[in-house]
Each structure stands twice: as structure tokens, then as C-alpha cells.
Scaffold this motif. Structure first.
Motif, short mmCIF file in Angstrom:
data_model
loop_
_atom_site.label_atom_id
_atom_site.label_comp_id
_atom_site.label_asym_id
_atom_site.label_seq_id
_atom_site.Cartn_x
_atom_site.Cartn_y
_atom_site.Cartn_z
N LEU B 148 -34.65 80.56 -34.18
CA LEU B 148 -33.61 79.84 -34.91
C LEU B 148 -32.44 80.81 -34.95
N GLU B 150 -28.16 81.46 -35.88
CA GLU B 150 -26.87 81.00 -36.41
C GLU B 150 -25.81 81.64 -35.55
N HIS B 174 -31.07 72.90 -29.39
CA HIS B 174 -31.09 71.79 -30.33
C HIS B 174 -30.30 72.21 -31.57
N VAL B 176 -29.57 71.99 -35.20
CA VAL B 176 -30.28 71.41 -36.35
C VAL B 176 -29.40 71.29 -37.58
N ALA B 177 -28.34 72.08 -37.66
CA ALA B 177 -27.44 71.99 -38.81
C ALA B 177 -26.13 72.68 -38.47
N LYS B 179 -22.84 74.86 -40.48
CA LYS B 179 -22.32 75.41 -41.72
C LYS B 179 -20.80 75.43 -41.60
N ARG B 192 -20.92 75.43 -46.68
CA ARG B 192 -21.82 74.32 -47.02
C ARG B 192 -22.56 73.91 -45.77
N ILE B 193 -23.79 73.44 -45.97
CA ILE B 193 -24.57 73.06 -44.79
C ILE B 193 -24.44 71.55 -44.62
N VAL B 209 -26.28 76.06 -36.42
CA VAL B 209 -27.65 76.52 -36.60
C VAL B 209 -28.46 75.86 -35.49
N MET B 211 -31.81 75.76 -32.49
CA MET B 211 -33.18 76.17 -32.16
C MET B 211 -33.37 76.07 -30.67
#
Ligand SMILES: Nc1ncnc2c1ncn2[C@@H]1O[C@H](COP(=O)(O)OP(=O)(O)OP(=O)(O)O)[C@@H](O)[C@H]1O
Ligand SMILES: Nc1ncnc2c1ncn2[C@@H]1O[C@H](COP(=O)(O)OP(=O)(O)OP(=O)(O)O)[C@@H](O)[C@H]1O
Lengths: 222, 222
Positions: B148, B150, B174, B176-177, B179, B192-193, B209, B211
Motif C-alpha cells: 500500500l 501513498e 488500484h 483505493v483512496a 487524500k 481529508r480522505i 493511496v 495498492m
């Protein structure tokens, strides 16, 4: 090439210096002990014995030209602080300082450290999670309140599919991967990672890799 | 309630004992130094001064009844090894042993340690990643070869949408989020996510974020 100085070659510093070198960085390893400097000489680009609280010695060894410096001295807060200040004065763009405590961390940040590292405190945090919630094999907080967690599939989830479990709808958890043994009956068999199919049932021994809010993980049956 | 013994109260052990207590575990803190035991007494359930290489002392202090024990002694490999053996002989289900080196780790595993911890080596690994690939703010390997990560959005991805970037198809990554700062112009504004929308463009300062396989991360522009 990335030039990095590592100052203080105890367990943390010597491993960092060797590993950075393995990864192709240009490493300048510094310690005040000649013996320690000799023992690391073959593993790094340059190794120099000097006292990191001596600004002229730092300048003469070329510290003004490195992109990043990591102060890995452990037991002497005064030396960590002074070395940090001197490195910023020499113009090093990024200085990472080892802090023996949260108070030390605040002090070092306020006098110019760009990043802080505290190996023992960080390990204590990780192990606290692993011991208090043993179903969670690892928990990594990647943002305040959000974590990536590996959890063994609870007994009552075995045989059910992800679609059926509604983890996202019911628990707010997003399954990002699944770890499963190549040979399900052999605990020595290597774990393989798979992208989970929503319609295939969970098997005994499956490990779910999940993302979500920390408070939602508490709702997984332990 | 989970009962856990922490043996050796240096920086790692004392933080672990205090943090476990904060999380509601029943903590038995052990050290051979009376002063150290006194200083931690208020933060844990029980604190006892004894030598962890003395099997009778361990038994008398109730070590046979704990669910897990973490041996946090740092500098004395013989003591770490003997304490580990004695705890397994007393029937402690899970013993975590601190290993000062990879060779020590293999020895401890072969004599019965269920898990190994090496705070300095683990910190060196994490920081090596952060220094060699500075665009990566953090990298956590959660499975061999998969991480994972960032990553700050590279300059040439700004203004483009995730659908348009085809990160999964082109790089095998992939998202996933995301920020993002609450106030994009203020670097002090909190991050903030968000769950990334495939059709909204990336902005300067966005942190992705991601993967995927470690080798695929190398293809992100640094
Ligand atoms: N002023 C200084 N200049 C250069 N090196 C220093 C200075 N002070 C200490 N060191 C070196 O830093 C190294 C690590 O520091 P120390 O032994 O204080 O920490 P430690 O907590 O034992 O470290 P670790 O946990 O990484 O093993 C030692 O090899 C020591 O010689
Ligand atoms: N045989 C023993 N029985 C009980 N406690 C012990 C024993 N040997 C050492 N200790 C305690 O373990 C603690 C930590 O060990 P040590 O000082 O060797 O490690 P350290 O590397 O400085 O630890 P840290 O990096 O966590 O600060 C000390 O408080 C010491 O008193």
C-alpha cells in the motif's frame, strides 16, 4: 543519484545505511567511533569518523552537499538536537531526526527537523494493535482514523460469499484483497494474494485485507 | 480480558506496556530494576521486579497464566533467549521475542518464539523506502511483493481523471483512496480522505493511496 547521510551507526543507523546502499543510494555514513566507521566502510559509498556536533567537521566531510540526512544517534538528546540544527544551517534540504520521546519530537520539529523517527515507539504502537485484537494480523493506520487491516475470516463468515456478507453496506469495510494458502490443508503452504470475487465463498484460513474507519473494524467478530 | 506480560521495560517495553493498558488489556510489567518497576506501577495492572531468567520467579509472579508475553530486553541476547524458553516451558500460548539481528531472529524462532520484533530494523526498512522514493510518503508491504503506497500525484497527472489515466490497465495499480486538503491553497489545512471518483480530475497537492505489486510502483513518475 540520491545522496543521503546517516549520522550515528547504532542498530538503526547501520541498518539504514546498509539498506539505502543496497537500494542504490549514495550513502555517507558518519559516526564518532573509528571502529564502527571501519566496520561499515565496505557497505556504503563513504564512511567518515567525526563528531556530528562539530560544524566544521561536518562541512569538511561534505554534509552541505547531501539531499537528506538522518540523525540516528539514540541516547544523547543534546547531540541529536545540535546535529539537527547544524545540518539545517549547512543547507541540507531534508533532515530526519530520531526522537527518544514525544516531547523530544516536538522540540526537534520546532528547531527545524523535517521528519521524526522513533523506532521503539512505532514498534510499540504496531504490537499493541496485534496483541489486543489477535484476529487482526496487522493494522496500519494510513490516515487518522482509517486503517488497512488483515483479519482472519471469523468462523461465522466461512462458507458465505462477500456479496452475501454485505461488508461495505453493513460494516462500512472495503475488502481490497484476500490471502489464501496455495494448499488449504497445509499451514506451511505459502500464502497467495488474490483479488476477491464477490460470489465465491470464504474458506477456513482465509485472511481478508480490509480498509475502512478504525471504529468499524471493532464490529468484526473477534 | 486479554492478559499480557511485558518483560524488559526500556523504551520499547515501557511504551508497549503503557499503550496496552490504555487499550484495556490486563498488563503484567516485569523488569529486574526496582526503580523502573516503581516508575511504571501506576500505568499497568501489576508491576513486579524480578530476573526473567529465573523460572521460579516467573512462576511465582503468575507468568504461567498470561495469554501472551513480549520479551523486550534489548542488549542481552542470552537473557532474551533464556526468558523465551522459560516462558514457553511455563505454557504461555504466545511469546513475542525481540531479536537484535536476523540471525538472532532465526535462533529465537527455532527455540520457540511465536513472533519476532526488531524495532530498529523495521524502522530502517520503512525509512529506506521513504528516502529512496521521496514521492512515496509511505510504503507498507502487506504481503510479499504487494504494498500500500501513498504517493503525491505527479505533475503530469494533475488535471487528468482517474479513468483517463488508466492506472489499473496501464500500471496495474488500484487507487483505493485519495487524500486532499480541505482548503487546497493552505498547506496547513488538514488532509481529508475521500473515495476517488473516476471522472473527477486530480488537483495539485492530491495524495493517492494505491495498492499493487511493488515492481509496478516503480513505474510512477518520480
Ligand atoms: N556526537 C556524535 N557524533 C557522531 N556519532 C555519534 C555521536 N553521539 C553518538 N554517536 C554514535 O551514534 C551511534 C548510536 O547512538 P547510541 O548508541 O546513543 O544509540 P542507541 O540507542 O544504542 O542506538 P540503536 O538503538 O540504533 O542501536 C553510536 O554508534 C555512537 O557512536
Ligand atoms: N534478565 C532480565 N530480567 C528482567 N529485566 C531485564 C533483564 N535484562 C535486562 N532487563 C531489562 O530490560 C530493559 C531493556 O533492556 P536494555 O536496556 O538491554 O535494552 P535497550 O536496547 O536499551 O532497550 P530499548 O531500545 O527498548 O530502550 C532494561 O530496563 C533492563 O533492566
Amino acid at each position: 543519484p540520491t545522496s543521503i547521510a546517516v549520522i550515528g551507526l547504532g542498530q538503526f543507523g547501520s541498518r539504514l545505511a546498509a539498506r539505502l546502499s543496497e537500494q542504490g543510494a549514495e550513502v555517507l555514513a558518519i559516526d564518532r567511533s573509528r571502529d564502527i566507521v571501519e566496520s561499515i566502510r565496505d557497505k556504503v559509498t563513504h564512511a567518515v569518523a567525526l563528531d556530528a556536533t562539530d560544524q566544521e567537521a561536518l562541512r569538511a566531510a561534505g554534509l552541505a552537499d547531501v539531499r537528506a540526512a538522518v540523525v540516528c544517534i539514540g541516547q544523547n538528546f543534546e547531540a541529536i538536537t545540535l546535529a539537527t540544527v547544524l545540518l539545517k544551517q549547512l543547507g541540507v534540504p531534508r533532515v530526519v531526526a530520531r526522537a527518544p520521546s514525544p516531547l523530544a519530537a516536538r522540540i526537534l520539529s520546532s528547531i527545524g527537523a523535517d521528519d521524526i523517527v522513533n523506532p521503539e515507539e512505532e514498534a510499540a504502537d504496531r504490537w499493541c494493535h496485534r496483541l489486543v485484537a489477535p484476529r487482526f494480523l496487522s493494522q496500519i493506520e494510513f490516515h487518522e482514523g482509517y486503517s488497512l487491516i488483515e483479519a482472519k475470516a471469523p468462523a461465522d463468515w466461512i462458507g458465505r460469499t462477500l456479496t452475501d456478507l454485505h461488508l461495505r453496506a453493513k460494516l462500512g469495510l472495503h475488502v481490497v484483497a484476500l490471502k489464501r494458502r496455495r494448499d488449504a490443508d497445509d499451514p506451511e503452504s505459502p500464502l497467495r494474494i488474490e483479488m476477491p470475487s464477490p460470489s465465491s465463498p470464504l474458506r477456513t484460513g482465509d485472511i481478508l485485507v480490509l480498509m475502512g474507519k478504525d471504529e468499524d473494524f471493532a464490529r468484526i467478530p473477534q
